[in-house]
Scaffold this motif. Structure first.
Motif, PDB file in Angstrom:
ATOM      1  N   ILE A  25     -52.335  42.362 -97.531  1.00  0.00           N
ATOM      2  CA  ILE A  25     -51.781  42.592 -96.229  1.00  0.00           C
ATOM      3  C   ILE A  25     -51.050  41.485 -95.957  1.00  0.00           C
ATOM      4  O   ILE A  25     -51.343  40.406 -95.857  1.00  0.00           O
ATOM      5  CB  ILE A  25     -53.050  42.684 -95.164  1.00  0.00           C
ATOM      6  CG1 ILE A  25     -53.968  43.652 -95.656  1.00  0.00           C
ATOM      7  CG2 ILE A  25     -52.445  43.018 -93.639  1.00  0.00           C
ATOM      8  CD1 ILE A  25     -55.279  43.881 -94.804  1.00  0.00           C
ATOM      9  N   GLN A  26     -49.753  41.886 -95.388  1.00  0.00           N
ATOM     10  CA  GLN A  26     -48.738  40.812 -95.024  1.00  0.00           C
ATOM     11  C   GLN A  26     -49.273  40.256 -93.680  1.00  0.00           C
ATOM     12  O   GLN A  26     -49.297  41.253 -92.662  1.00  0.00           O
ATOM     13  CB  GLN A  26     -47.303  41.391 -94.969  1.00  0.00           C
ATOM     14  CG  GLN A  26     -46.864  41.751 -96.299  1.00  0.00           C
ATOM     15  CD  GLN A  26     -46.806  40.778 -97.421  1.00  0.00           C
ATOM     16  OE1 GLN A  26     -46.550  39.628 -96.981  1.00  0.00           O
ATOM     17  NE2 GLN A  26     -47.290  40.907 -98.662  1.00  0.00           N
ATOM     18  N   LEU A  27     -49.251  38.979 -93.360  1.00  0.00           N
ATOM     19  CA  LEU A  27     -49.713  38.358 -92.053  1.00  0.00           C
ATOM     20  C   LEU A  27     -48.698  38.110 -91.212  1.00  0.00           C
ATOM     21  O   LEU A  27     -48.322  37.185 -91.243  1.00  0.00           O
ATOM     22  CB  LEU A  27     -50.620  37.041 -92.350  1.00  0.00           C
ATOM     23  CG  LEU A  27     -51.736  37.489 -93.033  1.00  0.00           C
ATOM     24  CD1 LEU A  27     -52.648  36.164 -93.194  1.00  0.00           C
ATOM     25  CD2 LEU A  27     -52.723  38.290 -92.124  1.00  0.00           C
ATOM     26  N   THR A  28     -48.070  39.150 -90.405  1.00  0.00           N
ATOM     27  CA  THR A  28     -47.072  38.783 -89.587  1.00  0.00           C
ATOM     28  C   THR A  28     -47.795  38.373 -88.248  1.00  0.00           C
ATOM     29  O   THR A  28     -49.005  38.635 -88.185  1.00  0.00           O
ATOM     30  CB  THR A  28     -46.554  40.301 -89.284  1.00  0.00           C
ATOM     31  OG1 THR A  28     -47.592  41.282 -88.619  1.00  0.00           O
ATOM     32  CG2 THR A  28     -45.647  41.077 -90.424  1.00  0.00           C
ATOM     33  N   LEU A  29     -46.770  38.064 -87.309  1.00  0.00           N
ATOM     34  CA  LEU A  29     -47.603  37.425 -86.188  1.00  0.00           C
ATOM     35  C   LEU A  29     -48.460  38.668 -85.381  1.00  0.00           C
ATOM     36  O   LEU A  29     -49.397  38.495 -84.898  1.00  0.00           O
ATOM     37  CB  LEU A  29     -46.365  37.138 -85.201  1.00  0.00           C
ATOM     38  CG  LEU A  29     -46.776  36.632 -83.732  1.00  0.00           C
ATOM     39  CD1 LEU A  29     -47.587  35.367 -83.727  1.00  0.00           C
ATOM     40  CD2 LEU A  29     -45.640  36.231 -82.872  1.00  0.00           C
ATOM     41  N   GLU A  40     -52.433  38.018 -84.562  1.00  0.00           N
ATOM     42  CA  GLU A  40     -53.063  38.397 -83.273  1.00  0.00           C
ATOM     43  C   GLU A  40     -54.005  39.234 -83.289  1.00  0.00           C
ATOM     44  O   GLU A  40     -54.985  39.260 -82.481  1.00  0.00           O
ATOM     45  CB  GLU A  40     -51.883  38.672 -82.277  1.00  0.00           C
ATOM     46  CG  GLU A  40     -51.062  37.226 -82.018  1.00  0.00           C
ATOM     47  CD  GLU A  40     -49.664  37.710 -81.124  1.00  0.00           C
ATOM     48  OE1 GLU A  40     -49.436  38.880 -80.885  1.00  0.00           O
ATOM     49  OE2 GLU A  40     -49.219  36.626 -80.663  1.00  0.00           O
ATOM     50  N   GLN A  41     -53.785  40.469 -84.046  1.00  0.00           N
ATOM     51  CA  GLN A  41     -54.811  41.618 -84.039  1.00  0.00           C
ATOM     52  C   GLN A  41     -56.162  41.225 -84.542  1.00  0.00           C
ATOM     53  O   GLN A  41     -57.261  41.385 -84.342  1.00  0.00           O
ATOM     54  CB  GLN A  41     -54.390  42.882 -84.558  1.00  0.00           C
ATOM     55  CG  GLN A  41     -53.171  43.388 -83.863  1.00  0.00           C
ATOM     56  CD  GLN A  41     -52.490  44.615 -84.462  1.00  0.00           C
ATOM     57  OE1 GLN A  41     -52.849  44.876 -85.590  1.00  0.00           O
ATOM     58  NE2 GLN A  41     -51.614  45.582 -83.839  1.00  0.00           N
ATOM     59  N   LEU A  42     -55.980  40.357 -85.683  1.00  0.00           N
ATOM     60  CA  LEU A  42     -57.230  39.673 -86.404  1.00  0.00           C
ATOM     61  C   LEU A  42     -57.836  38.882 -85.760  1.00  0.00           C
ATOM     62  O   LEU A  42     -59.268  38.964 -85.486  1.00  0.00           O
ATOM     63  CB  LEU A  42     -56.761  39.193 -87.921  1.00  0.00           C
ATOM     64  CG  LEU A  42     -56.354  40.058 -89.200  1.00  0.00           C
ATOM     65  CD1 LEU A  42     -55.805  39.272 -90.128  1.00  0.00           C
ATOM     66  CD2 LEU A  42     -57.504  40.770 -89.503  1.00  0.00           C
ATOM     67  N   SER A  49     -51.812  29.796 -91.403  1.00  0.00           N
ATOM     68  CA  SER A  49     -50.874  29.240 -92.319  1.00  0.00           C
ATOM     69  C   SER A  49     -50.596  30.043 -93.581  1.00  0.00           C
ATOM     70  O   SER A  49     -49.820  30.045 -94.362  1.00  0.00           O
ATOM     71  CB  SER A  49     -51.560  27.833 -92.860  1.00  0.00           C
ATOM     72  OG  SER A  49     -52.813  28.304 -93.353  1.00  0.00           O
ATOM     73  N   ALA A  50     -51.352  31.246 -93.863  1.00  0.00           N
ATOM     74  CA  ALA A  50     -51.165  31.997 -94.900  1.00  0.00           C
ATOM     75  C   ALA A  50     -50.161  33.096 -94.699  1.00  0.00           C
ATOM     76  O   ALA A  50     -49.832  33.451 -93.575  1.00  0.00           O
ATOM     77  CB  ALA A  50     -52.611  32.772 -95.047  1.00  0.00           C
ATOM     78  N   LYS A  51     -49.582  33.674 -95.555  1.00  0.00           N
ATOM     79  CA  LYS A  51     -48.482  34.562 -95.581  1.00  0.00           C
ATOM     80  C   LYS A  51     -49.153  36.034 -95.654  1.00  0.00           C
ATOM     81  O   LYS A  51     -48.600  36.962 -95.380  1.00  0.00           O
ATOM     82  CB  LYS A  51     -47.320  34.123 -96.633  1.00  0.00           C
ATOM     83  CG  LYS A  51     -46.712  32.957 -96.578  1.00  0.00           C
ATOM     84  CD  LYS A  51     -45.420  33.256 -96.031  1.00  0.00           C
ATOM     85  CE  LYS A  51     -44.592  31.802 -96.032  1.00  0.00           C
ATOM     86  NZ  LYS A  51     -44.503  31.209 -94.694  1.00  0.00           N
TER      87      LYS A  51
END
Length: 133
Positions: free
Chosen positions: A102-106, A110-112, A91-93
């Motif tokens: 850090i920008q939370l791209t898809l 997934e890596q996180l 839900s975070a950006k």
């Protein structure tokens, strides 16, 4: 002899490994040769008799061209500890860690998730070893 938690982990991962290998039309012999993982070791892993290291699971994920998270068990025992964090990540950006935004791209999410699953599996394994000592 492997500890109970190792065997439980192996019993979850084994069928996933076999299913992925068969879906790729590969033999155990071919996978063992191409990944440089001993045939007997790989065979026992697929039968749920031996837990593979995260390094070997990573090697297999790369070989099969699937995310490592695809090979790590997805059940309540392994996921309930990350469920709230998982919801927050999706839900975070952006995420601030150690002062860095850090920008939370898809791809990043997934890596996180993969890193979290690996960390939880490692922690459970380490914890079980401590109890067995």
């Amino acid at each position: 002899m492997a500890k109970t938690s190792d065997l439980e982990f192996a019993q979850y991962v084994g069928p996933i490994l076999r299913q992925v290998r068969k879906s790729r039309g590969k033999t155990l012999e071919a996978v063992a040769k191409e990944t440089n993982i001993a045939l007997g070791y790989l065979s026992r892993a697929e039968r749920g008799q031996h837990a593979l290291s995260m390094e070997k699971l990573s090697r297999l994920a790369e070989y099969y061209q699937v995310p490592l998270s695809h090979l790590i068990p997805k059940n309540d025992k392994y996921e309930t500890k990350t469920l709230d964090l998982q919801k927050e990540l999706w839900s975070a950006k952006q995420l601030i860690y150690d002062g860095e935004t850090i920008q939370l791209t898809l791809e990043v999410v997934e890596q996180l998730e993969m890193a979290i699953r690996m960390g939880i599996a490692w922690a459970q394994k380490t914890q079980a070893k401590g109890k067995g000592s």
